[in-house]
Design an enzyme around this catalytic site. Structure first.
Site, PDB file in Angstrom:
ATOM      1  N   LYS A 242       0.843  -1.203   0.000  1.00  0.00           N
ATOM      2  CA  LYS A 242       0.000   0.000   0.000  1.00  0.00           C
ATOM      3  C   LYS A 242       0.876   1.250   0.000  1.00  0.00           C
ATOM      4  O   LYS A 242       0.650   2.185  -0.768  1.00  0.00           O
ATOM      5  CB  LYS A 242      -0.915   0.006   1.233  1.00  0.00           C
ATOM      6  CG  LYS A 242      -2.091  -0.936   1.105  1.00  0.00           C
ATOM      7  CD  LYS A 242      -2.872  -1.110   2.405  1.00  0.00           C
ATOM      8  CE  LYS A 242      -3.933  -2.188   2.208  1.00  0.00           C
ATOM      9  NZ  LYS A 242      -4.674  -2.547   3.410  1.00  0.00           N
TER      10      LYS A 242
ATOM     11  N   GLN B 177      -5.048  -1.251   9.454  1.00  0.00           N
ATOM     12  CA  GLN B 177      -5.029  -2.598   8.868  1.00  0.00           C
ATOM     13  C   GLN B 177      -5.688  -3.603   9.810  1.00  0.00           C
ATOM     14  O   GLN B 177      -5.387  -3.643  11.001  1.00  0.00           O
ATOM     15  CB  GLN B 177      -3.563  -2.995   8.566  1.00  0.00           C
ATOM     16  CG  GLN B 177      -3.403  -4.327   7.866  1.00  0.00           C
ATOM     17  CD  GLN B 177      -3.945  -4.328   6.436  1.00  0.00           C
ATOM     18  OE1 GLN B 177      -3.979  -3.299   5.769  1.00  0.00           O
ATOM     19  NE2 GLN B 177      -4.372  -5.481   5.968  1.00  0.00           N
TER      20      GLN B 177
ATOM     21  N   ASP C  56     -11.407   3.160   3.844  1.00  0.00           N
ATOM     22  CA  ASP C  56     -11.878   1.773   3.759  1.00  0.00           C
ATOM     23  C   ASP C  56     -13.394   1.713   3.601  1.00  0.00           C
ATOM     24  O   ASP C  56     -13.937   0.681   3.202  1.00  0.00           O
ATOM     25  CB  ASP C  56     -11.538   1.033   5.070  1.00  0.00           C
ATOM     26  CG  ASP C  56     -10.242   0.250   4.994  1.00  0.00           C
ATOM     27  OD1 ASP C  56      -9.943  -0.305   3.923  1.00  0.00           O
ATOM     28  OD2 ASP C  56      -9.546   0.190   6.026  1.00  0.00           O
TER      29      ASP C  56
HETATM   30  N1  GUN Z   1      -7.531  -6.516   5.945  1.00  0.00           N
HETATM   31  C1  GUN Z   1      -7.874  -7.243   4.842  1.00  0.00           C
HETATM   32  N2  GUN Z   1      -8.451  -6.460   3.922  1.00  0.00           N
HETATM   33  C2  GUN Z   1      -8.486  -5.205   4.438  1.00  0.00           C
HETATM   34  C3  GUN Z   1      -8.957  -3.968   3.952  1.00  0.00           C
HETATM   35  O1  GUN Z   1      -9.510  -3.846   2.839  1.00  0.00           O
HETATM   36  N3  GUN Z   1      -8.795  -2.902   4.790  1.00  0.00           N
HETATM   37  C4  GUN Z   1      -8.217  -3.017   6.021  1.00  0.00           C
HETATM   38  N4  GUN Z   1      -8.136  -1.914   6.769  1.00  0.00           N
HETATM   39  N5  GUN Z   1      -7.774  -4.162   6.504  1.00  0.00           N
HETATM   40  C5  GUN Z   1      -7.898  -5.248   5.707  1.00  0.00           C
END
Ligand code: GUN
Length: 301
Positions: free
Chosen positions: A55, A99, A122
């Protein structure tokens, strides 16, 4: 019957990232605005570390500012909430992502609720979930948005199609159902405890597998010609590659499914790359909104 057409998520994501980079360059040139994303990672989960690294790298490659806050697994909940409060109050930060999963001790719902909904790239805050389900403009969770973009580009009109979403998580299953419903699909949400699951799956023109069980969906669960989107990323042992080796598989038994489906995403290289591309897109949109600029992708429903 011919084999399914492979939906190349890597290529889709690369095209989307190009558009995002062009958009970021224009914002910088015309408005002196550089979108900025802060990612928070608590603990040492291996898969999360890889995602967070990717990311950060892709945010910078698109010309945006990236910051990653790595906190030890034993960080008290209060400390994490304080950090979110600081990021909320910082006008130079447009997007915040914590995350998931978080360590068990930490209340995930409380943490998500602490994020300013305007910075919630998100789309997990209950305000944004409610906005999505009521048809208001909202940041859309990145993975389901990626699935939808690939489906629309592959199939065109989705109106009236029967869609089955296998999995009911807040991250994928539920928002995926909301998006397909907004596209006028007839949507079923199924899960591991659904009765007659193979039969239910066989009714679907669009099958989204997001259940987190390696190769659970077999070839004979699929309607001939259906579009199959495999969200699963499961690491399994691969003794054929040597001692202790592993490989990634989806929630769909790919080799069986590709003989029946009309379209299918591979794992890896399907949904995965689209998730980060949509995170970048949500960050650009958040930066525009916070600066009184129009959303470059806004389409009235
Ligand atoms: N863990 C797995 N997929 C995601 C996501 O799309 N966003 C976040 N914040 N954590 C994740």
């Amino acid at each position: 019957m011919a084999e399914a057409q492979i939906i190349d998520g890597k290529a889709f994501a690369a095209r989307l990232r190009e558009k995002i980079a062009a958009c970021v360059a224009a914002l910088k040139r015309d408005h002196g605005l550089v979108p900025s994303l802060s990612v928070v990672l608590v603990g040492e989960d291996q898969a999360s570390q890889v995602y967070v690294r990717n990311k950060g790298r892709q945010t910078e490659e698109a010309g945006m500012i990236s910051a990653t806050h790595r906190l030890p697994a034993e960080t008290p909940e209060g400390e994490l909430l304080d950090l979110i409060g600081t990021l909320n109050g910082d006008e130079t930060i447009h997007g915040i992502l914590v995350q998931l999963p978080l360590p068990d001790r930490i209340d995930e719902a409380k943490v998500i609720a602490a994020i300013d909904p305007a910075k919630d790239v998100d789309g997990f805050h209950t305000t944004n979930v409610g906005r999505l389900w009521t048809g208001l403009d909202a940041p859309v969770p990145c993975t389901p948005q990626g699935c939808l973009l690939m489906l629309k580009e592959t199939l065109g009109e989705l109106k009236g199609k029967r869609a089955l979403v296998l999995g009911r998580s807040n991250i994928v299953g539920k928002p995926m159902a909301a998006l397909l419903l907004a596209e006028h699909c007839t949507v079923t949400i199924a899960h591991s405890r659904t009765e007659d699951l193979p039969e239910r799956c066989r009714e679907a023109d669009i099958l989204i597998a997001a259940v987190g069980r390696p190769e659970m969906v077999r070839g004979d669960w699929i309607k001939p010609g259906a579009a199959v989107i495999d969200v699963g990323i499961n690491r399994v042992e691969a003794p054929e590659k040597g001692d202790g080796k592993t490989r990634l598989v989806g929630d769909v038994a790919f080799d069986e499914a590709k003989r029946v489906a009309g379209f299918i995403t591979p794992v890896p290289g399907g949904v995965g790359p689209m998730t980060i591309a949509n995170l970048l897109r949500n960050t650009v949109i958040a930066a525009c909104r916070q600066n009184g600029l129009p959303d470059p992708w806004y389409k009235r429903r």
